[in-house]
Design a protein around this motif. Structure first.
Motif: not given
Length: 206
Positions: A27-35, A56-60, A75-82
């Protein structure tokens, strides 16, 4: 009623680590795609610009910008997995894990910094704005696209404080953001409201 105590950065890190592998289908990725799509449509990007995507999440978003115009992306993200996923998906860009309040890149290194649907996660937004000043080249630009929920902002923020475990600090009203930008030495050069998006282009106010 007393405020609930949050460690917002830890909550953000844990939540996005958990959904990183399925972010595009969440759901978060879905919303982020609109932005992301709104930014691509609205923002003018110069060829060979050096761009930093904060949150940046996954850099898309960087990949989408690169299809529009050749860029040098970071890109910078707080999530190391991202960040791990972003590095695999987009090896032509540079990605680092870290906090937006102390960004691990060199001074005056970017023509453009983008913060898409992430500003509301920052516990101390003034620290991020100071970091953006440090990182931008003299004529650089900061772009912030944020959630816009008119009329129910106060109730929505109460709900975030009470129930959110995703690291959401608060949703800002446009007047609040304008005040924060002005107080921290930024001038708005462009703004746009579209559905649940509020979009700002900013320059350093010397």
């Amino acid at each position: 009623m007393a405020q609930k105590t949050h460690d917002y950065e830890r909550e953000s890190e844990d939540f996005y680590d958990h959904i990183a592998s399925r972010f595009d289908h969440s759901f978060d990725g879905f919303l982020a795609s609109f932005f992301k799509r709104f930014i691509i449509k609205r923002l003018k990007v110069e060829k060979n610009s050096s761009i930093l995507d904060v949150g940046c999440a996954n850099g898309n978003l960087l990949a989408m910008l690169n299809r529009k115009e050749k860029i040098f992306g970071s890109g910078l993200d707080i999530s190391s997995e991202m960040i791990k996923i972003a590095q695999v998906k987009h090896p032509n860009f540079t990605f680092k894990q870290g906090t937006a309040q102390k960004i691990p890149f060199e001074d005056a290194n970017f023509d453009l910094i983008i913060c898409s649907a992430s500003f509301h996660h920052f516990p101390l937004p003034e620290l991020f704005l100071a970091e953006a000043k440090r990182l931008l080249a003299p004529e650089g630009k900061l772009v912030i696209a944020e959630i816009h929920i008119p009329f129910i902002t106060k109730a929505y923020n109460w709900r975030l404080n009470k129930f959110s475990t995703e690291g959401d600090v608060k949703v800002y009203q446009p007047k609040e953001l304008t005040r924060i930008f002005n107080h921290n030495g930024w001038k708005i050069t462009d703004k746009k409201f579209f559905l649940q998006i509020q979009y700002y282009e900013l320059e350093k106010n010397y």
